[in-house]
Structure formats: structure tokens, C-alpha cells
Design an enzyme around this catalytic site. Structure first.
Site, PDB file in Angstrom:
ATOM      1  CB  ILE A  86      13.449  -5.975  -5.839  1.00 19.97           C
ATOM      2  CG1 ILE A  86      11.920  -5.902  -5.857  1.00 19.97           C
ATOM      3  CG2 ILE A  86      14.040  -5.530  -7.163  1.00 19.97           C
ATOM      4  CD1 ILE A  86      11.400  -4.474  -5.862  1.00 19.97           C
ATOM      5  CG  ASN A 113       8.159  -0.955 -13.526  1.00 19.36           C
ATOM      6  OD1 ASN A 113       7.280  -0.107 -13.503  1.00 19.36           O
ATOM      7  ND2 ASN A 113       7.918  -2.224 -13.852  1.00 19.36           N
ATOM      8  CE1 TYR A 210       1.268  -0.606  -5.966  1.00 18.57           C
ATOM      9  CE2 TYR A 210      -0.067   1.380  -6.000  1.00 18.57           C
ATOM     10  CZ  TYR A 210       0.881   0.563  -6.586  1.00 18.57           C
ATOM     11  OH  TYR A 210       1.446   0.910  -7.790  1.00 18.57           O
ATOM     12  CB  VAL A 212       1.248   3.010   3.406  1.00 17.66           C
ATOM     13  CG1 VAL A 212       2.377   3.257   4.409  1.00 17.66           C
ATOM     14  CG2 VAL A 212      -0.062   3.570   3.951  1.00 17.66           C
TER      15      VAL A 212
END
Length: 289
Positions: A86, A113, A210, A212
Site C-alpha cells: 500500500i 489492515n 503512529y 497521529v
């Protein structure tokens, strides 16, 4: 070729919560209201070797064999591996093209995920974290959402660390909550990265990239849900926290097993969620953001 009545995909599924989600989808699908015939689950990972190893672990899983969950044992579910990174627009485009080519009538659910939790805190860590957890997930959502059939589900796996705590200024929290389109949340993410680079983040933001990134993911999921509903689409879009799960990402300090962490994402993909849309879920129920 098997005619599947349900098709879904799980990103970042070669280990931890992602792999547990694939496993629980296969186990829970037969008793779900969503069951109307054979199910195909795409297990995705950026690394083919790890993805294929994960697929093998699913095929060898004694619980899946004993419950006859997989079609190989007389059940309803098939699992296939597809590559997806991704952080790469090309990879997302290729993945979406494959799904459209194989399933021209659409798919039924996508569980995003995939994510990273990097060590350290500086501009580079912030931008890497946002690129994967926020921008990559947003891009995958926007690319695949039009291909999810009416009644289908989009699930973005966020985190309880994405709550809008007192470490955010009131002005920033207000902008998160009032955002009506993805661009407004992306603007906040860019402002955060710039504030970290300039050393000026302390008055408005937490010093945790992480957290944010996951706040951004929760916020942007709400905007996608609102816009999608306004367009007349019947796809249900929600974000969730799997809980503090014992995985590589938490250095195995978590209190939940991966299987327990998979329960809320699987509920949002297969369960009766009363048509709730744009919500943030934890422990199988809607919670305040």
C-alpha cells in the site's frame, strides 16, 4: 472456475492481526448472515514469500480443517494470495485492476489492515508512517471503494491510540471532527509533518507519529463514509481498533491474542452492524472518538 457469491480482501495479512482476520473470516462466514454461498478471500502482502507462507499456514490450520471451513475440506471458503504494497501507487493500481478483471461484478468487502509502527521520532519517521498508515490506506480505499457492491463493507483498521486526546489542541481536534472531505484531513497530516520538521508541533500535536496517522485514518474514514452515503451508495464504511494485541508490532506486549483482535474487523465485514456507517469501533461496539 468456482463461482463465488462473496469476495473479499485483507491487506497486510501475512502475519499478526491480518492473518488472524483471514482465519476468522473463514471460520465465521458459514454462520454469518452474510453467507449466501462460496467465499473467496484474498490474503495480500507486499512480500510474496511471506504471503505464500501465510497462505500455507491457513491451508494447514487444524481449526480450519476440523471445522471444514475451507472448500478443500468441504467448506465454503477459499483463500488466495495476491501481492499488494500500500506504499506503492502502482501496486495498488495493479491490485485493483486484478480485482476488476477477475470480479467485474464487484467485491463484497475490503479490510485495510496493513500498517507500520516505526521506531524513533523525527520528520523522516513521521513521513514514512503517514505514507503507509494514512496515505496508502486512503489510496487503497478510494481506488477500491467504487468496486465494492451495494451492501458491502470497507473496514479500516486504526487504533485506540488514534483517539483525539488532550495532547491535541482544541483547534486541531475541532478541525478533525468537522472535516467533511478527505482533503481536509490530508491537510492536517501535512501540517503535522511540517510542524515536526520545524520543531513546532508540541503545542498542537502529540509526539507520536503512529497515533497521529491513526487519528488521520479514523477521521478520513468518517469523511469517506459521509460522502459515499450522500452519493446513494449502500456500502458501509467504518474504522476500528483491534485492541492491544500481542504481535510483532507491539513487541508481543499486547493482552489480546491475534484471534481476539480480529473479532471487531470481522464483525464489521460479516456481521449485523445495523447499517451503522462512519463509526469508530472497539471491542465489537461503537465508541467515541
Amino acid at each position: 472456475m468456482t463461482a463465488y457469491t462473496r469476495v473479499g480482501a485483507v491487506t497486510g495479512a501475512n502475519k499478526g492481526v491480518g492473518l488472524a482476520i483471514v482465519r476468522q473470516l473463514a471460520l465465521q462466514y458459514p454462520k454469518s448472515a452474510y453467507n449466501n454461498g462460496p467465499l473467496l478471500i484474498y490474503l495480500t502482502a507486499r512480500n510474496e514469500e511471506r504471503g505464500q507462507a501465510a497462505l500455507q499456514s491457513i491451508q494447514d490450520d487444524p481449526a480450519l480443517r476440523n471445522t471444514k471451513a475451507l472448500r478443500a475440506y468441504g467448506g465454503l471458503a477459499d483463500v488466495e494470495y495476491l501481492p499488494l504494497d500500500i506504499e506503492s501507487k502502482q501496486s495498488i493500481d495493479d491490485f485493483a485492476a486484478t480485482l476488476r478483471q477477475r470480479h467485474p461484478d464487484g467485491i463484497d468487502f475490503l479490510i485495510n489492515n496493513a500498517g507500520v509502527a516505526l521506531q524513533g521520532f523525527d520528520e523522516n519517521v513521521v513521513r514514512q508512517t503517514l505514507r503507509c498508515n494514512y496515505y496508502g490506506t486512503l489510496q487503497a480505499s478510494q481506488q477500491l471503494l467504487p468496486h465494492i457492491r451495494d451492501g458491502g463493507r470497507l473496514v479500516n483498521v486504526a487504533s485506540m491510540s488514534g483517539h483525539l486526546t488532550s495532547k491535541y489542541s482544541d483547534a486541531i481536534k475541532s478541525r478533525f471532527r468537522s472535516a467533511s472531505k478527505p482533503e481536509q484531513v490530508s491537510e492536517l497530516m501535512e501540517e503535522y509533518a511540517s510542524a515536526v520538521a520545524n520543531g513546532t508541533y508540541q503545542n498542537d500535536w502529540p509526539g507520536n507519529s503512529y497515533s497521529v496517522s491513526k487519528a488521520g485514518l479514523i477521521g478520513v474514514t468518517k469523511t469517506l463514509a459521509r460522502i459515499n452515503a450522500q452519493s446513494g451508495s449502500k456500502t458501509f464504511i467504518n474504522s476500528c481498533c483491534p485492541g492491544y494485541v500481542s504481535t510483532d508490532m507491539t513487541k508481543h506486549r499486547g493482552v489480546k491474542t491475534p484471534g481476539e483482535g480480529a473479532q471487531t474487523p470481522v464483525l464489521l465485514a460479516l456481521g449485523d452492524i445495523k447499517d451503522l456507517n462512519g463509526e469508530f469501533w472497539q471491542n465489537e461496539k461503537v465508541i467515541e472518538w
